[in-house]
Design a protein around this motif. Structure first.
Motif, short mmCIF file in Angstrom:
data_model
loop_
_atom_site.label_atom_id
_atom_site.label_comp_id
_atom_site.label_asym_id
_atom_site.label_seq_id
_atom_site.Cartn_x
_atom_site.Cartn_y
_atom_site.Cartn_z
N UNK A 137 -3.21 21.37 -40.16
CA UNK A 137 -2.37 22.36 -40.86
C UNK A 137 -0.96 21.81 -41.04
N UNK A 138 -0.47 21.11 -40.04
CA UNK A 138 0.84 20.48 -40.18
C UNK A 138 0.89 19.20 -39.37
N UNK A 139 1.68 18.28 -39.85
CA UNK A 139 1.79 16.97 -39.21
C UNK A 139 3.26 16.56 -39.20
N UNK A 140 3.75 16.28 -38.02
CA UNK A 140 5.12 15.79 -37.88
C UNK A 140 5.04 14.41 -37.24
N UNK A 141 5.59 13.42 -37.89
CA UNK A 141 5.49 12.09 -37.27
C UNK A 141 6.68 11.22 -37.62
N UNK A 142 7.00 10.36 -36.68
CA UNK A 142 8.04 9.39 -36.93
C UNK A 142 7.48 8.27 -37.80
#
Lengths: 345, 157
Positions: A190-195
């Motif tokens: 649903x959501x992806x947060x990545x460096x």
């Protein structure tokens, strides 16, 4: 004298028992490790760093992304520069652990209660225990991210209809380099947060974290300041709240509440948490429109209505009660929301 | 007469289809020219034969069939003709305009006119609360989990 068959049988039996004990220990170890890792993650990282984060959210088959330059200086200074698609700066969030301000592109600065993080009502230990009561934390394994070894830490809900999360935790710094949130009951993200890149750094300039107040910038408040009232306070502040449950199925417990006005009508906002997911129950005398204007707001601007419905997992259901109208909002399955709504008077 | 008349002029003379001057010229030539006279006689005999030959009347259903065949058109042709008819477009256009106006009116008229509250402020309040979790603090970001992590500093320290 022991016969060879008996000997073989005994050895096999002890081997099996050994394997069983080893597996059980392994399970315990992974659980203990996961909690330990989680504990280390929540500590202030004793380092400064900079990097670039991409936040992507899925809405059906569509995605929306936003990038941000991130600067963190130990112990609690941070600066997030959210970028426009062409690489320019859209808005800047600066905080020192006590005060946070948001610099908007129209040269306005949001500062004060409306953008500050506020201590919530729920006791920290209670919320921590709630998290582990409702979720299982497991280290699934190791992977490489940005040339660094990370643990894959899974937070899996123990009841269905709630999102599962995978955190990629850097083994050296305990910084979360990637965070995947899955749709409830689905393997889809649903959501992806990545460096996209990440660099620990000895020292960042203090000027990055200065909160500037210049005369040519208007200091405004966005008016969405959440008060944090206890369940009892809500009952006192709002006489209609007396029959609202203090807890809901799937492990949701009242965290805090407040009231606010919409077109002159008072709306009660009851907020519940299971330690990780949030369930909002709005109570109003008037029905709430089922239509939603999909305005083009940044997906990480949480003072805006958009983020909740910018993921596939975001859901809203409506219920007409005996005397009031209820609107339930959360990144939860329809079934979970419906089972909660059934307890409303 | 200097030259023989063509047979179609002689045929036209027999059928009485020539103008008076042509008719007199051909008549004069036939009386003088034996070759054309023969031609005239032969054509006259053929005409008499055709006139006196046995005639069969055409069956009535055959006529109807032939008329139907002649009038027969494909479905697409009929649809095309139907749409080309101006009497179709006037009511259809009027109906479409009315439906469009109703659609626009329904789409643009806020639902809250019927004493409903807008959904957006509620969603914003929910997002703002989650935003408390999502406020980019320290080293986690954009997840509900972030705030929970960030807020356990005191416990874990």
């Amino acid at each position: 004298m022991t016969s060879p068959i008996k000997l073989c049988f005994t050895i096999s039996l002890f081997t099996l028992i050994g394997i069983q004990i080893y597996c059980e220990e392994g399970k315990k170890t992974s659980k203990i490790n996961a909690i330990k890792v989680l504990g280390s993650v929540v500590k202030h990282p004793r380092l400064s760093y900079k990097g670039r984060v991409t936040v992507t959210k899925w809405f059906g088959k569509k995605t929306r992304s936003e990038e941000a330059n991130v600067y963190y200086s130990y112990p609690n200074h941070y600066r997030w520069e959210y970028l426009t698609p062409d690489g320019g700066i859209d808005r800047i969030v600066v905080g020192d652990g006590k005060v946070q301000s948001v610099y908007l592109p129209d040269d306005k600065v949001l500062i004060g209660k409306g953008v500050n993080s506020v201590r919530k009502m729920m006791d920290k230990e209670k919320e921590w225990s709630l998290l582990f009561f409702n979720y299982e934390a497991t280290i699934l394994g190791e992977e490489e991210r940005l040339g660094r070894t990370v643990w894959i830490l899974e937070l899996k809900p123990l009841s269905p209809g709630k999102p599962r999360q995978h955190l990629m935790v850097d083994q050296k710094t305990y910084v979360v380099l990637e965070n995947r949130r899955f749709r409830p009951g689905s393997g889809k993200i649903a959501s992806l947060t990545k460096y996209d890149w990440f660099e620990p750094i000895e020292k960042l300039p203090d000027t990055l974290f200065e909160i500037k107040k210049t005369q040519d910038r208007e200091i405004v408040d966005h008016g969405l300041d959440p008060d944090f009232l206890s369940y009892e306070d809500m009952e006192e502040a709002w006489d209609q709240g007396s029959d609202i449950p203090e807890a809901f199925p799937s492990g949701f417990v009242f965290e805090s509440g407040n009231t606010f006005d919409v077109l002159g009508e008072t709306v009660g906002h009851y907020r519940y948490t299971d330690g990780l997911a949030i369930l909002s129950v709005f109570v109003s005398d008037q029905p709430v429109s089922k239509k939603f204007k999909k305005e083009a707001a940044p997906i990480t601007d949480h003072s805006h209505a958009n983020p909740i419905l910018l993921t596939t997992s975001g859901r809203v259901i409506f219920k007409k009660g005996e005397n009031q109208y209820y609107t339930l909002v959360g990144d939860l399955s329809k079934k979970v929301l419906k089972s909660a709504s059934e307890l409303l008077p | 007469m200097k030259q023989h008349k063509e047979w179609h002029l002689i045929s036209a003379f027999i059928d009485n289809e020539l103008k008076s001057d042509e008719k007199s010229t051909v008549e004069s030539h036939i009386t003088k020219c034996s070759s054309c006279r023969n031609e005239y006689d032969q054509l006259l005999r053929i005409k008499d034969l055709v006139d006196t030959s046995l005639r069969h009347s055409m069956p009535a259903d055959l006529i109807d069939n032939l008329i139907r065949q002649a009038e027969k058109t494909t479905l697409s042709e009929r649809i095309r003709r139907w749409f080309q008819a101006p009497q179709v477009w006037i009511p259809a256009g009027s109906l479409a305009t009315v439906l469009l106006i109703i659609g626009i009116w329904m789409g643009l008229t806020p639902e809250q006119t019927a004493n409903t509250l807008p959904l957006e402020p509620l969603l914003a309040a929910h997002s703002r609360y989650i935003g408390e979790s999502l406020v980019p603090r320290r080293h986690t970001s954009s997840s509900n989990f972030s705030i929970h992590l960030a807020r356990y500093d005191d416990i874990t320290n």
